[in-house]
Design a protein around this motif. Structure first.
Motif, PDB file in Angstrom:
ATOM      1  N   ALA A  34       0.738  -1.215  -0.244  1.00 48.29           N
ATOM      2  CA  ALA A  34       0.119   0.188   0.088  1.00 48.29           C
ATOM      3  C   ALA A  34       0.897   1.314  -0.029  1.00 48.29           C
ATOM      4  N   VAL A  35       0.439   2.053  -0.551  1.00 46.21           N
ATOM      5  CA  VAL A  35       1.286   3.469  -0.868  1.00 46.21           C
ATOM      6  C   VAL A  35       0.225   4.621  -0.317  1.00 46.21           C
ATOM      7  N   LEU A  50      -4.905  -1.368   6.545  1.00 43.66           N
ATOM      8  CA  LEU A  50      -4.478  -1.915   5.291  1.00 43.66           C
ATOM      9  C   LEU A  50      -3.827  -3.118   5.738  1.00 43.66           C
ATOM     10  N   ALA A  51      -3.153  -3.367   6.706  1.00 48.05           N
ATOM     11  CA  ALA A  51      -2.663  -4.927   7.047  1.00 48.05           C
ATOM     12  C   ALA A  51      -3.630  -5.651   7.132  1.00 48.05           C
ATOM     13  N   GLY A  52      -4.820  -5.452   7.705  1.00 49.19           N
ATOM     14  CA  GLY A  52      -6.001  -6.175   7.693  1.00 49.19           C
ATOM     15  C   GLY A  52      -6.735  -6.582   6.819  1.00 49.19           C
ATOM     16  N   HIS A  53      -6.085  -5.953   5.344  1.00 48.01           N
ATOM     17  CA  HIS A  53      -6.590  -6.427   4.218  1.00 48.01           C
ATOM     18  C   HIS A  53      -5.561  -6.867   3.335  1.00 48.01           C
ATOM     19  N   GLY A  54      -4.551  -7.258   3.776  1.00 52.78           N
ATOM     20  CA  GLY A  54      -3.514  -7.909   3.232  1.00 52.78           C
ATOM     21  C   GLY A  54      -1.949  -7.324   2.725  1.00 52.78           C
ATOM     22  N   ALA A  55      -2.007  -5.926   3.206  1.00 50.60           N
ATOM     23  CA  ALA A  55      -0.915  -5.355   2.817  1.00 50.60           C
ATOM     24  C   ALA A  55       0.384  -5.537   3.478  1.00 50.60           C
ATOM     25  N   GLU A  56       1.400  -6.219   2.731  1.00 45.59           N
ATOM     26  CA  GLU A  56       2.635  -6.831   3.374  1.00 45.59           C
ATOM     27  C   GLU A  56       3.428  -5.460   3.710  1.00 45.59           C
ATOM     28  N   GLY A 162      -1.962  -9.088   6.868  1.00 47.04           N
ATOM     29  CA  GLY A 162      -0.922  -8.838   6.350  1.00 47.04           C
ATOM     30  C   GLY A 162       0.253  -8.315   7.232  1.00 47.04           C
ATOM     31  N   ALA A 163       1.409  -8.227   6.931  1.00 55.01           N
ATOM     32  CA  ALA A 163       2.522  -7.656   7.952  1.00 55.01           C
ATOM     33  C   ALA A 163       2.180  -6.148   8.262  1.00 55.01           C
ATOM     34  N   GLY A 164       2.099  -5.478   7.097  1.00 56.06           N
ATOM     35  CA  GLY A 164       1.975  -4.148   7.317  1.00 56.06           C
ATOM     36  C   GLY A 164       3.085  -3.453   7.675  1.00 56.06           C
ATOM     37  N   VAL A 165       4.373  -3.919   7.263  1.00 60.40           N
ATOM     38  CA  VAL A 165       5.590  -3.170   7.570  1.00 60.40           C
ATOM     39  C   VAL A 165       5.658  -1.720   7.006  1.00 60.40           C
TER      40      VAL A 165
END
Length: 319
Positions: A34-35, A50-56, A162-165
């Motif tokens: 995600a950007v 965003l991490a909750g919907h797969g953003a690594e 997702g990791a959401g780093v």
């Protein structure tokens, strides 16, 4: 696995529904990243959603001027990441702003661009409705990094962890003389109703509604469903409803779970903006109206008789 860049549509860190749809689509193409472009701190606000919907990864392209520059900061951030990450694709929402970002980014990076995409296969082949929705075609970008603007509502968002780093992206400041500055903005006035392109149910009125005052029958049905209100170009041109709610080729494209068309004939211009809706219900006095060609359920009758009955029944069942 290659990254897939997703431009986040947000309001001060509150992520809009179409971004979750893009992240869902991105998972079939690669690793979603995600950007987030905006003022300092907005990426942190958005990261959990965003991490909750797969953003690594969550790229934070933040600056004090990002919110006061039109389009350019998003294009700059995405262009920088295209060069750095060599992604499999870039996904943006097919909103008015998103489509301009997509076009500028494609030119900047020497890439192919596809607009109003309804779906993408794992090999990058996209499905689009073209020529006002008269045809459905398969297209694929063969030059550069594919830049795809995806129609809001075309994909059903799915929550996946997702990791959401979070990773910072330094976007160089542009000469203020070379960019368009935003000097003010006004929110779309829609009461407590959902935003048109985010809504799962849309109730739209056309020329058959007859007047601005009579549009209350559309609003009442929408409120019973907890839906957004839309309008055809004919209704907008006649002054029945504000242009910001126009659905169609020259308005907004929607693809809700349920689309109810009241007094809309179904001209190709309107159909181009809503015919990918999952279920279409049409009410029109003219049995030959083109809207019935694409409707899943049709009622030939007076909308001022049908709509209030439906409003009453929906209200009764919800109570």
């Amino acid at each position: 696995m290659s990254e897939v860049l997703v431009l986040v549509d947000h309001a001060d860190g509150e992520v809009k529904k179409n971004t979750f749809e893009l992240l869902t689509l991105a998972r079939g193409l690669g690793e979603p990243s995600a950007v987030v472009v905006g003022a300092p701190g907005v990426a942190a606000k958005a990261r959990e959603a965003l991490a909750g919907h797969g953003a690594e990864k969550v790229y934070a392209a933040e600056s004090d001027t990002a919110d006061s520059r039109l389009i350019t900061p998003s294009v700059d951030a995405l262009a920088l990441l295209v060069e750095r990450a060599a992604p499999a694709a870039v996904l943006v929402g097919a909103t008015i702003t998103g489509k301009e970002v997509a076009g500028r980014l494609a030119v900047r990076t020497g890439s192919g661009v596809l607009v109003e995409v309804d779906g993408v296969d794992a090999d990058g082949t996209a499905t689009q409705a073209v020529f006002g929705g008269a045809y459905v075609v398969k297209s694929k970008v063969t030059t550069g990094v594919p830049v795809l603007s995806v129609r809001p509502g075309a994909v059903e968002a799915e929550a996946v962890a997702g990791a959401g780093v979070e990773e910072s992206v330094e976007v160089p400041e542009r000469d203020a003389r070379l960019v368009t500055r935003i000097t003010g903005s006004e929110p779309i006035v829609g009461g407590d109703r959902p935003e048109l392109t985010d809504a799962s149910v849309v109730v739209a009125g056309g020329r058959g509604v007859g007047s601005a005052e009579s549009f209350s029958v559309v609003e009442q049905l929408a409120d019973a469903f907890g839906a957004a209100v839309g309008a055809s170009r004919a209704a907008v041109d006649s002054g029945y409803y504000p242009g910001q709610f126009q659905v169609g080729q020259t308005g907004k494209s929607v693809s809700p779970q349920l689309y109810i068309a009241l007094g809309i004939s179904g001209a190709i211009q309107h159909r181009a903006g809503m015919q990918t809706s999952k279920t279409i219900v049409a009410v029109n006095k003219d049995a030959e109206a083109p809207i019935f060609e694409i409707a899943d359920f049709g009622v030939v009758g007076d909308l001022f008789s049908v709509a209030p009955q439906l409003t009453e029944e929906v209200t009764r069942r919800k109570s």
